[in-house]
Design a protein around this motif. Structure first.
Motif, short mmCIF file in Angstrom:
data_model
loop_
_atom_site.label_atom_id
_atom_site.label_comp_id
_atom_site.label_asym_id
_atom_site.label_seq_id
_atom_site.Cartn_x
_atom_site.Cartn_y
_atom_site.Cartn_z
N GLY A 36 0.81 -1.21 0.00
CA GLY A 36 0.00 0.00 0.00
C GLY A 36 0.84 1.26 0.00
O GLY A 36 1.89 1.31 0.65
N THR A 37 0.39 2.25 -0.75
CA THR A 37 1.01 3.58 -0.72
C THR A 37 -0.09 4.63 -0.72
O THR A 37 -1.19 4.40 -1.24
N GLY A 38 0.22 5.77 -0.13
CA GLY A 38 -0.72 6.88 -0.14
C GLY A 38 0.03 8.18 -0.25
O GLY A 38 1.13 8.32 0.30
N ILE A 39 -0.53 9.13 -0.96
CA ILE A 39 0.12 10.44 -1.11
C ILE A 39 -0.94 11.53 -1.14
O ILE A 39 -2.04 11.34 -1.68
N SER A 40 -0.61 12.66 -0.53
CA SER A 40 -1.51 13.81 -0.56
C SER A 40 -0.67 15.08 -0.56
O SER A 40 0.50 15.07 -0.15
N VAL A 41 -1.24 16.16 -1.05
CA VAL A 41 -0.58 17.47 -0.97
C VAL A 41 -0.65 17.93 0.47
O VAL A 41 -1.71 17.93 1.08
N THR A 42 0.50 18.27 1.05
CA THR A 42 0.54 18.70 2.44
C THR A 42 0.08 20.15 2.57
O THR A 42 0.55 21.02 1.85
N ARG A 43 -0.83 20.36 3.49
CA ARG A 43 -1.25 21.71 3.85
C ARG A 43 -0.92 21.94 5.32
O ARG A 43 -0.91 21.02 6.12
N GLY A 44 -0.65 23.17 5.67
CA GLY A 44 -0.46 23.52 7.08
C GLY A 44 0.94 23.32 7.62
O GLY A 44 1.12 23.34 8.84
N LEU A 45 1.94 23.15 6.74
CA LEU A 45 3.33 23.03 7.19
C LEU A 45 4.18 24.13 6.57
O LEU A 45 3.90 24.62 5.48
N ARG A 46 5.22 24.52 7.28
CA ARG A 46 6.18 25.50 6.79
C ARG A 46 7.56 25.09 7.27
O ARG A 46 7.79 24.90 8.46
N HIS A 47 8.48 24.89 6.34
CA HIS A 47 9.86 24.47 6.66
C HIS A 47 9.88 23.20 7.52
O HIS A 47 10.77 23.01 8.35
N GLY A 48 8.86 22.33 7.33
CA GLY A 48 8.86 21.04 8.01
C GLY A 48 8.13 21.01 9.34
O GLY A 48 8.06 19.97 9.97
N TYR A 49 7.60 22.14 9.81
CA TYR A 49 6.86 22.12 11.07
C TYR A 49 5.43 22.63 10.85
O TYR A 49 5.14 23.36 9.90
N ILE A 50 4.53 22.21 11.73
CA ILE A 50 3.10 22.49 11.56
C ILE A 50 2.76 23.92 11.98
O ILE A 50 3.12 24.36 13.08
N ILE A 51 2.05 24.62 11.09
CA ILE A 51 1.56 25.97 11.42
C ILE A 51 0.03 26.00 11.44
O ILE A 51 -0.56 26.93 11.96
N ASN A 52 -0.62 24.96 10.88
CA ASN A 52 -2.07 24.86 10.91
C ASN A 52 -2.43 23.39 11.12
O ASN A 52 -2.34 22.57 10.20
N LYS A 53 -2.82 23.05 12.35
CA LYS A 53 -3.04 21.65 12.71
C LYS A 53 -4.23 21.02 11.97
O LYS A 53 -4.20 19.84 11.64
N VAL A 54 -5.28 21.82 11.72
CA VAL A 54 -6.47 21.30 11.03
C VAL A 54 -6.11 20.89 9.61
O VAL A 54 -6.47 19.79 9.15
N ASP A 55 -5.40 21.76 8.88
CA ASP A 55 -5.00 21.45 7.51
C ASP A 55 -4.05 20.25 7.47
O ASP A 55 -4.15 19.38 6.59
N ALA A 56 -3.10 20.22 8.42
CA ALA A 56 -2.14 19.10 8.48
C ALA A 56 -2.87 17.79 8.73
O ALA A 56 -2.56 16.76 8.12
N PHE A 57 -3.84 17.80 9.63
CA PHE A 57 -4.64 16.61 9.96
C PHE A 57 -5.32 16.07 8.70
O PHE A 57 -5.28 14.86 8.43
N LYS A 58 -5.95 16.95 7.93
CA LYS A 58 -6.65 16.52 6.71
C LYS A 58 -5.69 15.91 5.70
O LYS A 58 -6.02 14.91 5.04
N SER A 59 -4.50 16.50 5.56
CA SER A 59 -3.52 15.99 4.59
C SER A 59 -3.04 14.59 4.96
O SER A 59 -2.99 13.69 4.11
N VAL A 60 -2.71 14.40 6.23
CA VAL A 60 -2.22 13.10 6.69
C VAL A 60 -3.34 12.06 6.60
O VAL A 60 -3.11 10.91 6.20
N LYS A 61 -4.55 12.45 6.96
CA LYS A 61 -5.70 11.54 6.90
C LYS A 61 -5.92 11.02 5.48
O LYS A 61 -6.14 9.82 5.26
#
Length: 387
Positions: A36-61
């Motif tokens: 299995g593989t999965g890929i999504s466009v990451t939202r809510g990160l800047r320089h590798g750290y989270i700046i918007n937890k809601v957007d990051a949650f949706k991307s990882v989900k």
């Protein structure tokens, strides 16, 4: 007949540009395979750290659900990579006197030297140690080749590499994953995970640098004697090249991204495009050269520079790296050793794939089913001897 033991390992790589998930299945006696593989466009990160937890949650989900659907299994546990600009390495030293009257070095002495090396670290406020690597041991002033346990001496010294990151950044990443019902089994630095599959043992042993050019960060991990000896992350990446092209050619960012990888296609001046790209690449390579000078490895890595990440797809980068760094240079290609056709196509998947492999290499904790099986076998063996 005993049923074959099957293990599943999952790696989650939350990058600034993309989130990738790789699920590997391994049955004893058979070749491991990516299921299995999965890929999504990451939202809510800047320089590798989270700046918007809601957007990051949706991307990882999205990436996890995609991998679960392909693997036809629920992901309950995973290994998580950490990168970003807070990731760095530091070297420290520790010593211990042999705890045994005979002078024989024990495992306890090894732990003592490691503990002292950690205690000697400074500037660890708000940081967490996520990786420890012993680089060298000395016994009574003489370098030890290999494991010193069992040798005779009075004073044991260790030179140890510690890889750290900001605790807040790490906690935010772990929280996002665990809120999705996935337990994080281990944290692995992104360059270390990528080194599992981007480099072969010979490259890691003789000396090389793994350079990952991500969207907003560039990382360098230097390997020698099959272990990482230094790591650094810089706040610059391939997005800066895209921005330079958009400004230099006065075109939209989407178009700039396309021609960065595929070339000008006759519409724009190739000479001007090359000048724009090379100017920014030289900035990146000069940072790498500066780091190699700092650790006294510039021009001294026989296996050279191995380039990974989305930025490694730029056509001129390999030749430019050779010229600037005066070292052999090549692009990393995933070597999956998988049964069947592998869905891993380029070096941007190396971290997630390396994480999953890293998970398979860890010793498996005995499951309840295995313990029950062992007890039943033991009862059967003991029964004939009972009155």
């Amino acid at each position: 007949m005993r049923a074959p033991i099957k293990r599943i390992s999952t790696g989650i790589d939350i990058g600034t540009h993309s989130t990738r998930v790789v699920v590997i299945e391994h049955t004893r006696g058979e070749a491991q395979r990516i299921i299995g593989t999965g890929i999504s466009v990451t939202r809510g990160l800047r320089h590798g750290y989270i700046i918007n937890k809601v957007d990051a949650f949706k991307s990882v989900k999205q990436a996890i659900e995609q991998a679960e659907k392909m693997a036809n299994t629920k992901i309950n546990n995973a290994l998580l990579s950490v990168g970003g600009i807070s990731l760095e390495s530091v070297v420290s030293h520790g010593t211990a006197t042999s705890s045994r009257a005979s002078g024989e070095v024990s495992g306890q002495d090894i732990k003592k030297t490691a503990t002292e090396a950690e205690e000697n670290l400074s500037h660890l406020t708000n940081k967490r140690i996520i990786h420890r690597v012993p680089l060298r041991y000395k016994l009574d002033g003489k370098e030890v080749l290999g494991d010193p346990v069992g040798m005779i001496g009075s004073k044991l010294e260790v030179k140890m590499l510690f890889i750290t990151c900001l605790e807040q950044h790490l906690n935010d990443l772990v929280k996002v994953v665990e809120e999705l019902g996935v337990e994080v089994d281990d944290i692995v630095p992104s360059p270390v995970a990528a080194g599992q599959v981007a480099l072969n043992k010979k490259q890691r042993s003789v000396g090389c640098a793994l350079v990952n050019i991500g969207a907003e960060t560039v990382s360098i991990a230097v390997f020698e004697n099959d272990t990482p000896i230094s790591l650094q992350v810089f706040p610059i990446g391939s997005t800066d090249i895209t921005n330079d092209i958009a400004l230099g050619l006065k075109i939209p960012l989407d178009e700039a991204e396309k021609i960065k990888i595929s070339g000008p296609s006759g519409v724009y001046s190739k000479k001007k495009l090359d000048e724009i790209i090379e100017a920014r690449l030289e900035d990146i390579l000069e940072l790498i050269e500066s780091h190699l000078k700092k650790i006294n490895r510039n021009g001294l890595l026989p296996a050279g520079i191995i380039l990974t990440g989305g930025g490694a797809g730029i056509a001129t980068i390999e030749d430019l790296a050779k010229a600037v760094l005066k070292l052999p240079s090549s692009i990393a290609h995933p070597v999956t050793s998988m049964g069947g056709k592998s869905p891993i196509k380029d070096s941007s998947w190396l971290v997630a794939y390396g994480l999953a492999l890293y998970g398979l290499q860890k010793p498996e904790e005995p499951s309840e089913a295995n313990v029950t099986t062992f007890i039943n076998i033991l009862k059967k063996w003991v029964k004939p001897f009972l009155p």
